[in-house]
Design an enzyme around this catalytic site. Sequence first.
Site, short mmCIF file in Angstrom:
data_model
loop_
_atom_site.label_atom_id
_atom_site.label_comp_id
_atom_site.label_asym_id
_atom_site.label_seq_id
_atom_site.Cartn_x
_atom_site.Cartn_y
_atom_site.Cartn_z
N HIS A 128 -24.19 -27.24 46.34
CA HIS A 128 -25.06 -26.84 45.22
C HIS A 128 -25.63 -28.07 44.53
CE1 HIS A 128 -26.28 -24.72 41.50
NE2 HIS A 128 -26.28 -23.65 42.28
N PHE A 129 -26.55 -28.65 44.91
CA PHE A 129 -27.29 -28.62 46.16
C PHE A 129 -27.15 -30.00 46.78
CE2 PHE A 129 -29.37 -25.65 43.24
CZ PHE A 129 -29.32 -24.49 43.98
#
Length: 153
Positions: free
Chosen positions: A56-57
């Site tokens: 993420h991410f």
Amino acid sequence: MSERDAQGATDIEGIMNLLPHRYPLLLIDRVLDFQPHEHLASIKNVTINEPFFVGHFPQKPVMPGVLILESLAQACGMLAFKSVQDTLTDNDVLYLVGIDKARFKRPVQPGDQLRHDVSVRRVTRGIWIFEARGSVDGELAAECEIRCTVRTV
């Protein structure tokens, strides 16, 4: 290091004595200030080593909003537990029962220090209602209203 200092601060050992959360879901590193039944300020030091940043991410790490809310809920738990700790038993747990009016204003990224400022709005029929704000460098990152209750398990 002691659990408390003169301003009501609590270190990680004191936090772990009150909250049941452990790595990787313990999202408070230190309590900075505490006023019983009123207010608590705490911090979460956000590092690239957090397990959620793997997905993420990967190309632009951002702390998931749900974990920002969880960290605010844990700060609310600390406020409630520290306020009534003389009446708690080892079997008492604070349950999250609702989050309302959640808004995200800026991303929280590795290297940020997320500050939690939580206040008791009221306690009604065993439900604690809190106003919670998370900020980075004085800039609002998230805000919400959190409801919790203490239950014996």
